[in-house]
Design a protein around this motif. Structure first.
Motif, short mmCIF file in Angstrom:
data_model
loop_
_atom_site.label_atom_id
_atom_site.label_comp_id
_atom_site.label_asym_id
_atom_site.label_seq_id
_atom_site.Cartn_x
_atom_site.Cartn_y
_atom_site.Cartn_z
N VAL A 254 0.86 -1.18 0.00
CA VAL A 254 0.00 0.00 0.00
C VAL A 254 0.90 1.24 0.00
O VAL A 254 1.74 1.38 0.89
CB VAL A 254 -0.92 -0.01 1.24
N PRO A 255 0.74 2.12 -0.98
CA PRO A 255 1.61 3.29 -1.06
C PRO A 255 1.21 4.35 -0.03
O PRO A 255 0.14 4.28 0.57
CB PRO A 255 1.35 3.82 -2.47
N GLY A 256 2.07 5.32 0.15
CA GLY A 256 1.76 6.42 1.05
C GLY A 256 2.58 7.64 0.67
O GLY A 256 3.49 7.57 -0.16
N SER A 257 2.23 8.76 1.28
CA SER A 257 2.92 10.02 0.99
C SER A 257 4.39 9.95 1.41
O SER A 257 4.73 9.35 2.43
CB SER A 257 2.23 11.15 1.75
N PRO A 258 5.27 10.61 0.64
CA PRO A 258 6.68 10.69 1.05
C PRO A 258 6.83 11.40 2.40
O PRO A 258 7.85 11.26 3.05
CB PRO A 258 7.32 11.53 -0.06
N MET A 259 5.80 12.16 2.80
CA MET A 259 5.84 12.86 4.08
C MET A 259 5.59 11.90 5.25
O MET A 259 5.77 12.27 6.40
CB MET A 259 4.78 13.96 4.11
N ARG A 264 7.52 4.70 3.92
CA ARG A 264 8.80 4.61 3.20
C ARG A 264 9.10 3.18 2.76
O ARG A 264 9.57 2.94 1.66
CB ARG A 264 9.93 5.18 4.07
N ASN A 267 6.58 2.09 -0.07
CA ASN A 267 6.93 2.77 -1.32
C ASN A 267 8.18 2.14 -1.94
O ASN A 267 8.27 1.96 -3.15
CB ASN A 267 7.17 4.26 -1.08
N ARG A 271 8.74 0.34 -5.53
CA ARG A 271 9.83 0.72 -6.41
C ARG A 271 10.60 -0.53 -6.87
O ARG A 271 11.10 -0.59 -7.98
CB ARG A 271 10.76 1.67 -5.66
N LEU A 276 1.58 -2.31 -6.42
CA LEU A 276 0.91 -1.21 -5.73
C LEU A 276 -0.57 -1.53 -5.60
O LEU A 276 -1.23 -1.90 -6.57
CB LEU A 276 1.10 0.08 -6.52
N THR A 277 -1.10 -1.38 -4.38
CA THR A 277 -2.46 -1.81 -4.10
C THR A 277 -3.20 -0.77 -3.29
O THR A 277 -2.70 -0.32 -2.27
CB THR A 277 -2.44 -3.12 -3.30
N GLU A 278 -4.39 -0.41 -3.77
CA GLU A 278 -5.20 0.56 -3.04
C GLU A 278 -6.44 -0.05 -2.41
O GLU A 278 -7.04 0.53 -1.51
CB GLU A 278 -5.59 1.72 -3.96
N GLU A 282 -8.42 -5.29 -5.97
CA GLU A 282 -7.26 -5.45 -6.86
C GLU A 282 -6.51 -6.74 -6.54
O GLU A 282 -6.04 -7.43 -7.44
CB GLU A 282 -6.32 -4.26 -6.70
N LEU B 132 5.58 19.89 -0.58
CA LEU B 132 6.43 18.87 -1.18
C LEU B 132 6.87 19.31 -2.58
O LEU B 132 8.02 19.10 -2.97
CB LEU B 132 5.64 17.56 -1.26
N VAL B 254 4.61 10.75 -7.56
CA VAL B 254 4.69 10.73 -6.10
C VAL B 254 3.51 9.93 -5.56
O VAL B 254 2.36 10.26 -5.86
CB VAL B 254 4.67 12.17 -5.54
N PRO B 255 3.77 8.88 -4.78
CA PRO B 255 2.66 8.04 -4.28
C PRO B 255 1.93 8.73 -3.14
O PRO B 255 2.40 9.72 -2.58
CB PRO B 255 3.39 6.80 -3.77
N GLY B 256 0.77 8.18 -2.80
CA GLY B 256 0.01 8.69 -1.66
C GLY B 256 -0.91 7.61 -1.12
O GLY B 256 -1.07 6.55 -1.73
N SER B 257 -1.47 7.89 0.03
CA SER B 257 -2.35 6.93 0.68
C SER B 257 -3.60 6.66 -0.16
O SER B 257 -4.12 7.58 -0.80
CB SER B 257 -2.77 7.47 2.05
N PRO B 258 -4.09 5.41 -0.14
CA PRO B 258 -5.36 5.10 -0.82
C PRO B 258 -6.51 5.94 -0.25
O PRO B 258 -7.54 6.08 -0.89
CB PRO B 258 -5.58 3.62 -0.52
N ASN B 267 -0.88 7.09 -7.99
CA ASN B 267 -0.75 5.66 -7.67
C ASN B 267 -1.01 4.82 -8.91
O ASN B 267 -0.34 3.83 -9.16
CB ASN B 267 -1.71 5.26 -6.55
N ARG B 271 1.34 2.17 -10.87
CA ARG B 271 0.88 0.83 -11.20
C ARG B 271 1.14 0.53 -12.68
O ARG B 271 1.42 -0.59 -13.06
CB ARG B 271 -0.61 0.74 -10.88
N LEU B 276 8.11 5.43 -9.16
CA LEU B 276 7.72 5.94 -7.85
C LEU B 276 8.84 6.81 -7.30
O LEU B 276 10.00 6.41 -7.29
CB LEU B 276 7.44 4.76 -6.92
N GLU B 278 10.07 9.64 -4.19
CA GLU B 278 9.82 10.28 -2.90
C GLU B 278 10.63 11.56 -2.71
O GLU B 278 10.30 12.36 -1.85
CB GLU B 278 10.09 9.30 -1.76
#
Lengths: 373, 373
Positions: A254-259, A264, A267, A271, A276-278, A282, B132, B254-258, B267, B271, B276, B278
Motif C-alpha cells: 500500500v503506497p503512502g505520501s513521502p511525508m 517509506r 513505497n 519501487r 501497488l495496491t489501493e 485489486e 512537497l 509521487v505516491p500517496g495513501s489510498p 498511484n 501501477r 515511484l 519520494e
C-alpha cells in the motif's frame, strides 16, 4: 520414503526429537531424512556426523521423554502437531526451502488448506492505517481468502480481528500457548477457537528477537501472497516481504505520501517490484488466476525424498579443508561455495551438514551459511 | 531544405501564415513543408489541396498583414517567435510528432536549451503537496535542472515559484500575453523576466479548454522527464503523463495513501509503469545517465524534410472512397487505416492531408484521426 505420508505416533515422535536436537535446523533435518530415509536412523547417525564435522563434546539429542512431554502439552492445550510430510500440513509451507518439519496448531485446522493471504505492517500503526487494514482484511475474507498475520500489535491485530469471521490464522513467534504481547492473550484465545494458531517453537517458549524472522517466513510460506500495509525501513514487515518474494509469492504493498515515514518501506517495495495496491478488489482480481491452481498442483516434489549419492569418506576428508577456507563469519551463498570449490554438490552439502551438526556453521535465509567458530 | 536552418524574416512570416491558416495543424504543416520544400509554396498549394479533399468554399489563408501584426505584437511585448527548424527552438520539442511549427517565447530563452523537467499536479492541491512540490522544485533546480510547468493554480504555481532562481519555464495555454488564472499575472510577469514563457497560440488569445491538452504536450515535449505530484483520475496531469510516456519521456510520480483521492491518479501511474519517487535526489540520480546525451545527440532527424513520393491523381481518386469508408466520428489510428486500406502509406497520408485541409477530419493525440462532417 514417500513424498507424502501420515506418520505413526512413534514416527512423529522421532521427527520431533530430530528437529529438537542440538544444531538441527530445518534444512539439515530434511537433508538427514533424505540421506537416512527416516528420522529414527538420522537420530542414530548425528553424533558421528557431528564428530566428523569437528565437534568435540557429544551433540545433545532430544530425549524421548522430552518430546513426549511436548506432545502431551500441545494435546492438553487442545492442539496437535503436524509434520511436513502429512496431508494436513499447509500446502504452501511445504514448498519453502526451510519448512518447519513440525508445527503445533490449534483451532480450525481446515483453514490451513485454504487460500491464505498474509497481512503485515507496523506495530506502531497510524489510525488511518489501522482502519484501512480492517477494510482490506474484511474484504479479503468476503472474497474467500483466509487472512494470516503474526499476532503483533497494530496492523497484525487489526487484520486478525477483522478476519475472525472470514477465517484467520495467527503464526506466533514463541510456543503456541505463549501470548506476545500479553495484551493480545484474549485475541490469541479467540483465534485458537474460531481461527487457527501456528507455532514452530516448543510449547511454553517465550519468543526471542531471533524467532520473529523465523515466524515471518511461516506467514509468507503458508500464504499465496503478502500484503504490506505500512513499513518503516528495516522493519520486520520488509523481511517478510523479502522472504515472500524469494519464496515466489506475490507481494502487494500500500503506497503512502513521502511525508509519512511509515510509508517509506512500502513505497520502496513498490519501487522494487511489489504490486501497488489501493484496495482488496485489486488483490482478489490479481490472485483470481492463480487461486486453486497452487493448492491442487504443487509444482515441485513436496520434500526431497530421493536417495542421493553419499560421497565416500576419503573424498570428504580431502574436500573439507577447501570448504573451511571458503567459509567466513560473513554469510555466503552455498551455490557460490559449490562453484568456487569445484567439488560435487553432494560432497559440499555433506560437509556443510556435518559442520552444522558440529555447531561450526549457521544457516541464513537465502541459502547462505556463515562460520560461527 | 535542410534539417536545421535559421529562417529569414520573410521565411518566418510564411511559416507563421501557414500554421495560422484554416485547418492547418502541426502535422499537416510538416507534411506540407516536406512535400513542397518551403512554406511559401505550401501556402500557394493548399487551396487546391483543400478543394480536392472536398472543400466547397475557399480555405482561409492567414493574410500577410495579420501575420506581420502578430510578429510585431510579440516583439513589442518583449518576446520573439522561434520556428521548429531554428537552433534556439527547444531540442526535445523538435522530436515530438506534432511539434508546434512556431512558438512565441519571452525571457531567458537560453533556458530552453538546458535539461528541463516538467512538474504537474492538481490545481486544487493540498498544503502537504504544495510544500512537497516546493521541495522537489528547489532541489531539482539545485541539481541543475530547469523546472517547467503550466502556470496554473496549485502545484504549477508552487513549482514555478520555488524554481524562479534555479530557472523555470512556463508554458501558457493562450497567448503569451494572457494570464490565466488572472491572479497569476505577477508570477507570469516575473517568469517573463527571470524565467522563460512559451506560447503556441496567437498573441492575445484567451485560453479555451481545448488549448490545455495542447499546452500539456509542450510541457512534456520540452522536458526530459515529467514529475506528477498528485492527480485525481481523469485530470490534465494524467494527460500530460500519458503524452510524456508516448513521447518517450521518463514519468515520475509521487505516491500517496489510498485514503487520499488526489493520490489516486499518481498511484495508478505507478501501477502502470511510472517511476515511484519520494524525493528529487532519486530523479537526479535516475536522469544522470541520460542528461546531456539527449541534448547533443538527437536520435532522429529533426524534421522529416525528405522529399517523398507524391502519389498521382488517378491513384488518389481511386483510393479516396476506401479511406472515407474507413473513417468514422470515433478517432482511429492512422497506421490502422493504412493497414486496413492495403494502400501505400504515402497515398493514405496525402488523402488525409487533403481531407484535413478541407476541414473534414480532425487529428488527435496518438496519431489518430476522426471524421468531422
Amino acid at each position: 520414503m514417500e513424498h507424502q505420508k501420515e506418520l505413526s505416533t512413534v514416527e512423529r515422535l522421532d521427527w520431533l526429537r530430530l528437529i529438537r536436537s542440538e544444531n538441527v535446523g530445518p534444512i539439515t533435518f530434511f537433508q538427514l531424512i533424505e540421506r537416512f530415509g527416516n528420522a529414527k536412523d538420522a537420530l542414530a547417525a548425528i553424533p558421528e556426523l557431528a564428530k566428523r564435522g569437528g565437534r568435540k563434546k557429544p551433540i545433545r539429542i532430544c530425549a524421548k521423554g522430552m518430546a513426549e512431554r511436548e506432545m502431551d502439552e500441545v494435546l492438553n492445550f487442545g492442539g496437535e502437531m503436524i509434520a511436513a510430510c502429512e496431508s494436513t500440513y499447509p500446502t504452501g509451507l511445504k514448498h519453502i526451502a526451510d519448512a518447519p518439519p513440525i508445527i503445533s496448531v490449534k483451532g480450525q485446522t481446515q483453514l490451513l488448506k485454504e487460500d491464505i493471504v498474509g497481512i503485515v505492517g507496523s506495530r506502531n500503526a497510524s489510525a488511518v492505517s489501522i482502519n484501512l487494514t480492517q477494510q482490506f482484511s474484511l474484504a479479503l475474507g468476503r472474497g474467500g481468502l483466509v487472512v494470516a498475520s503474526g499476532l503483533a500489535r497494530g496492523i497484525d491485530s487489526a487484520a486478525h480481528k477483522a478476519a475472525l469471521n472470514g477465517g484467520t490464522i495467527a503464526v506466533v513467534g514463541g510456543g503456541i500457548d505463549v501470548s506476545y504481547p500479553k495484551e493480545n492473550h484474549p485475541l490469541q484465545e479467540a483465534i485458537g477457537e474460531r481461527g487457527c494458531l501456528i507455532a514452530e517453537q516448543p510449547f511454553g517458549t517465550q519468543p526471542q528477537a531471533r524467532h520473529f524472522p523465523r515466524r515471518n517466513r511461516i506467514i509468507s510460506g503458508i500464504s499465496i501472497a503478502i500484503l504490506v500495509m505500512e513499513a518503516t525501513p528495516r522493519s520486520g514487515s520488509l523481511i517478510t516481504a523479502r522472504m515472500a518474494a524469494e519464496q515466489g509469492r506475490d507481494v502487494f504493498a500500500v503506497p503512502g505520501s513521502p511525508m509519512d515515514p511509515r510509508a517509506r518501506g512500502t513505497n520502496n517495495l513498490i519501487r522494487n517490484g511489489a504490486i501497488l495496491t489501493e484496495n482488496a478488489d485489486e488483490i482478489l482480481q490479481e490472485l483470481a488466476s492463480s487461486r486453486g491452481h497452487r493448492l491442487s498442483e504443487p509444482d515441485q516434489p513436496l520434500l526431497p525424498f530421493n536417495t542421493p549419492r553419499v560421497p565416500d569418506e576419503a573424498e570428504i576428508q580431502d574436500a573439507r579443508p577447501r570448504i573451511l577456507s571458503l567459509l567466513s563469519p560473513t554469510a555466503v551463498n552455498i551455490d557460490e561455495i559449490i562453484r568456487l570449490s569445484e567439488l560435487a554438490p553432494a560432497t559440499v552439502l555433506t560437509i556443510l551438514l556435518e559442520l552444522e551438526l558440529a555447531g561450526r556453521i549457521e544457516r541464513h535465509f537465502g541459502n547462505r551459511v556463515s562460520f560461527t567458530s
